[in-house]
Every structure is written in C-alpha cells, then in structure tokens.
Motif scaffolding. Sequence first.
Motif, PDB file in Angstrom:
ATOM      1  N   THR A   1       0.866  -1.183   0.000  1.00  0.00           N
ATOM      2  CA  THR A   1       0.000   0.000   0.000  1.00  0.00           C
ATOM      3  C   THR A   1       0.896   1.225   0.000  1.00  0.00           C
ATOM      4  OG1 THR A   1      -1.694  -1.171   1.268  1.00  0.00           O
ATOM      5  CG2 THR A   1      -1.827   1.232   1.187  1.00  0.00           C
ATOM      6  N   TYR A   2       0.669   2.141  -0.948  1.00  0.00           N
ATOM      7  CA  TYR A   2       1.478   3.350  -1.072  1.00  0.00           C
ATOM      8  C   TYR A   2       0.578   4.578  -0.992  1.00  0.00           C
ATOM      9  CZ  TYR A   2       4.672  -0.094  -3.165  1.00  0.00           C
ATOM     10  OH  TYR A   2       5.454  -1.196  -3.400  1.00  0.00           O
ATOM     11  N   GLY A   3       1.187   5.667  -0.587  1.00  0.00           N
ATOM     12  CA  GLY A   3       0.472   6.932  -0.589  1.00  0.00           C
ATOM     13  C   GLY A   3       0.559   7.589  -1.953  1.00  0.00           C
ATOM     14  N   GLN A   4      -0.557   8.229  -2.368  1.00  0.00           N
ATOM     15  CA  GLN A   4      -0.567   8.901  -3.662  1.00  0.00           C
ATOM     16  C   GLN A   4       0.473  10.025  -3.680  1.00  0.00           C
ATOM     17  OE1 GLN A   4      -4.139  11.045  -4.588  1.00  0.00           O
ATOM     18  NE2 GLN A   4      -3.787  10.957  -6.807  1.00  0.00           N
ATOM     19  N   GLY A   5       1.198  10.099  -4.806  1.00  0.00           N
ATOM     20  CA  GLY A   5       2.184  11.150  -4.963  1.00  0.00           C
ATOM     21  C   GLY A   5       3.491  10.893  -4.247  1.00  0.00           C
ATOM     22  N   SER A   6       3.721   9.647  -3.817  1.00  0.00           N
ATOM     23  CA  SER A   6       4.965   9.345  -3.103  1.00  0.00           C
ATOM     24  C   SER A   6       6.073   8.879  -4.032  1.00  0.00           C
ATOM     25  CB  SER A   6       4.702   8.275  -2.026  1.00  0.00           C
ATOM     26  OG  SER A   6       4.195   7.074  -2.586  1.00  0.00           O
ATOM     27  N   GLY A   7       5.904   9.158  -5.357  1.00  0.00           N
ATOM     28  CA  GLY A   7       6.962   8.833  -6.306  1.00  0.00           C
ATOM     29  C   GLY A   7       6.875   7.404  -6.806  1.00  0.00           C
ATOM     30  N   ASN A   8       7.908   6.957  -7.494  1.00  0.00           N
ATOM     31  CA  ASN A   8       7.973   5.585  -7.978  1.00  0.00           C
ATOM     32  C   ASN A   8       8.422   4.674  -6.839  1.00  0.00           C
ATOM     33  OD1 ASN A   8       7.181   6.225 -10.589  1.00  0.00           O
ATOM     34  ND2 ASN A   8       9.293   6.572 -11.290  1.00  0.00           N
TER      35      ASN A   8
END
Length: 621
Positions: free
Chosen positions: A137-144
């Motif tokens: 799970t990643y946060g939006q806008g946290s890059g590649n």
Amino acid sequence: MSHMTDFMIGRGGGSFGVQSKRRFARRGGGLNYSVSIAGLTTNPTYGATAQIGVELTASASGWTGDTPSSVAWQWYAGGEAISGATSASYTPVTGDDLTNLYARATPADGGYSAKNSPAYVVRYAPPVAAGALEDQTYGQGSGNRTYDASVDFTGGGLTFAVGTVSGVSINSGSGVVTTDTTDLKATAVVLVTATNSGGAASSGYSLEVLTVATMTVSLLGPQQSDGDIPMEYSTDQDATWKVLLGLAGTATPGAALFGATSGGGADAGGYSALDDVGITTDGSAIPVVVPDGLGDNVDPVEYRFWFLPPYGIDADVVSAGPIEIDTTDPNLSAVSFADASAKATYSFTPDQAGTTRVSFFPDGTNPTDEQIASGSGATLTLTGTGEAGVAFAGTTAALAASTYQPTIYYIDEFGEEVWLTYSDVVVTAGGPTQVFEELFGQANGTQIDSDANWDNLRTLNTARLVVNDGALGMAPLDTLGSQYVKRIEAFENDQYVEFDNGSVGAGTARLLGAMFRCTDADNFYWIRTQGNWLGLLKRVGGASPTVIADIMANTFVEGSKVRAEAEGTTIRVYVDEGSGWVLKGTYTDSAHSAGGIGVYALSNSGVTAASTMTAIRGGNL
C-alpha cells in the motif's frame, strides 16, 4: 529338397578358392550395439530432459559381436563437441541451456563403428514460487515505489514479467516491480511470473495507492505536568498516525525514523516514539501520552511533536509545538533495608529507568543532598541501573557491626534527581574480620620471608617484599623477580581480602596486590595494581596469571582501598577512594573454590619507585 549355393571365385597364388556366401555374411556384416543415457529428469511440461546441474551417465550395451575392450566417449551440445567432456558422465551447465545434448561412443576394437545416443534438450529445473509476496500500500504522490518480487522465486535463468496493471512495470532481469503512485489505485492484484527453459511459476500480491491523510495540529498548552498532552487538530480522513517526541530544536525526522524507534525509548537521533494516535475527522481534542520525567525539575523544557500518517513519506510529516513540559520526580516504592549478618540488604522499585546510588552512612551523619549524590563520607556506596517497575535489590559488601543511615540517590533517564534518606538499619556481627599488621611493623629495609603467621610460598631470584616506613613495597632487581607470601589461617570458601594502597609507584613492571583463595604459589586469584591500573587475575596450575577483568584502566587513584569478595563462583570488587566502598564490578569464575589470602609482588629493573600497600585485611564472609 534341393539347395542352391552361391560361390565367390577369386584369384590368388595360382589357384581358385570357393567360399559360402552364407558363411561370409556371418563373419563380416550385421555388427551392432545401442547407446543410452541415464539420469534424465522428467519435466512436467517437456518430458524427458537433460536438466542443468543433474549428472547424466552414458552407456553402451547389446553388442552383437565380441564385446570391445573399451569405449571412448565424447559429449556434444548443439552439434558441437564439449571441451573436456570425454568421460561416460557429464553434468549439463548453464551454457548448455536449450541445446540438444547427446553422447558419442567409439568402441576401441571389435569392428564396431562410432554411434550417438539419442539427443535430449537441456533445460533448467522449473521455477518455484513460494507464494509469500506481501501486499503493498502506497500513498498517492509518493513517487515511484519499488518492490523486489524476485525473493519469492527459486530457480536458475529466470526472466520476469508482470500482469497488466496501470502504472506497474517490472525489470525482467532483476524482478523488481515499480509502481507509479501518481494516480490512485483501488485494490488490484499484481501477478508476477518467473520463466526459464524448464517452465514458469507465478505469485501475486494486492496493491493499493491511497490518498495520504493530512492534518493540522494545535497544542493546548503550555503544559505543566507529565502524562496526557491534549491537542486540537483537523484532518481529511480517519487514520492512525505515528508520533515522535523530541526537543524543540531537533530537526524534523524522516519517515523512516518513525519505524526505527521503540515506544518510550529514544534512538540515536534523540527522538522518542510515543503511542500511536487515532485521528478522526470530527476534530475532537485527543490526548498524546508522553513519558514521565520530562524537563529538568527546575525550569520547563520545550519539546516538539511530529506525526506521520499511514503510508506517508518525508514530505507528509506534520509538526506540532513547541510546548513547555515540566517534569514529575521519579518515584521509588517498596523501599526496604534489613540486616543480613555483617551485611545489609536493600530493595526498592523505581517508576522510571535510571542510575541509582545506595549509600550507608555512619549513624547520626544526616548527610546533605551533595553527600547523598556523591557518597562522600559513606561507609559503603553501591551504584547500578534501575528499570521502571522492576525491583532494584541486592546485598552489600561486609559491614562492621553497627548502625547505619541508608540513603538513595536516583537519576532518571531525563536527568531528574531524587535524594532520599531512610530509617536506620542495624547490622549485626558476622564472620571474623582480621587485620594483619605483622608485615608492616618491621624495621625499614626488612625483606619479608616468613614468620609465625605468614608462609613464604616461593621466592624467585631473591626476596621482593621490603618494609619501609610501615609500607610494604618492592626492591628493584636486575632481572624479573617475584614473591608469594600466604597468611596461615583457616579461611572458609566464601571470603574477602582488602588492602590499602600506599603508592602506585613508577616504572614498567611494578605489580603488587593481594591473593585470595590461594592454595599454593601456583593457584590463586589476584587483585592488583600496576600503576593506575587495577585488575582481577587468576593463576591456575602454575601458568602465567591471566586477566579476568580490567576493572580500572588507568583511573585507579593512589591511596585508595581495594576489596575483593569471593562467594561461590561470584567475585565482587570494590574500591574506596575516600568516600566509601563503591562496587566496581561483579564477575563469575570457577577456577578456584578454596584457600587463604596472601600478597604477591612482581617487578624488574624498570621499577624506579615501588608500588606499596600499607595494610592488608581478610576474613570470612
């Protein structure tokens, strides 16, 4: 029944010969044999396979004529002879992958021709997937964001591919998956497939790209107590945030640090991890629980809070503060002191971690805070480290039968101090304390051999122990010399020895100290000084003394008293620098269990000023 016979007519030596065609055929034609390969692997997709890393063995059999005396072998891959592969056995290597592999047999004699085995395709073992890829799970806008999926697969010669998911790609060689977090992603399944010449295997994981929570925080302060720090905030979604606490001037921590610290403890960067807090969109005030002991007990100290949302990166860290926080003094509960026959027991439980100092002052001293903190004037002082909620307990070194005034000085992990004095404890008489003065009362220049109370165990070169002005020291020699003198007494296994240092001397090898549990010149423990060094050693079976512990490395103070206690396999070492006994170390050793006390001296011509002792004492614990 008539038979027809064909004849062959040849010329030779002026005569004709005839030979049956049937007999000729039996001698010269129809020689045959077979070549096969053992050790093939059954691939679930491709059947019989020459698998990389699995040994194969070729054999020839079924000879229709005479068996040859030997067979030569050569292995081929892709029609090319493999260099050095000239035995009946061969193990396929990586470079053989996807080639046709076969063995050629060449019989040495018997009239047979060379013959090839059937050919088999060389392949890797099929890859295997463990199925243990973790959901991401990643946060939006946290890059590649990258995730190494190769760790889930075993096998050689792997190439990787990933199923079609928007914004997700994979490095076919390394198996590292890259996710572009520019766009939100509802839960998607990322299927990773590893392929080689032997087959394929797949493993998947769930992927989400979510909106990262945001928050603004205001503190309700300044706060003049420990415990809960209420805050007001607003946020755009319900989430559980991680919290760090640090001094107001500390730099903003990176996201990685929020997972590196442990609750209540400070990491090397000076931050303390607090309990996670649940943040909801209703914006109500929440309490953040902080550790006890903040501040310096005089003036409030400014602190700052930092918050990290789930899946947040460095840029998502939210700061709150500064806020002034005062401290609550450490609390010590269940404090007790009791007589233990020539010793005293002590026990208390602190509510905060920290350094403790327990001292026993002569009755009626009424020590000041400064004396309690330093132990100055105490008969005995012990230091240690207390843990929050864990009883700090023990037994003192031997004390003379008397009444003592016990005190505790405590410094918590934030530097807060307490100075406490408790009711008197009466210590009763225990084992005998013996002060041995014979060695120190002789005329100046007397070299010690033995008398009614001392046994001269061994002297090397010449006597080393010399009395001068009531102090026992050493006379220089041109060569290394040593002397052992033991007190003739009935000592029990649990015993102690003390000596008073007169001077630390000067020069290279100026070793003087007390022996205990000494049975003879070859077996004893030795507590000794060498200049400003104090150490605990042992000698076993006549070998050179070996160091058990460096107790004071170049910090021993001239004129101090030294005490060693042997109780079971435990050895405790105390030093009194003029402010009472302080425990310097506790050690475990089982080399010696019995014996008496004594003096051991060692020096050479490098000694320019002798080490001395002015008294030695000993007794049973």
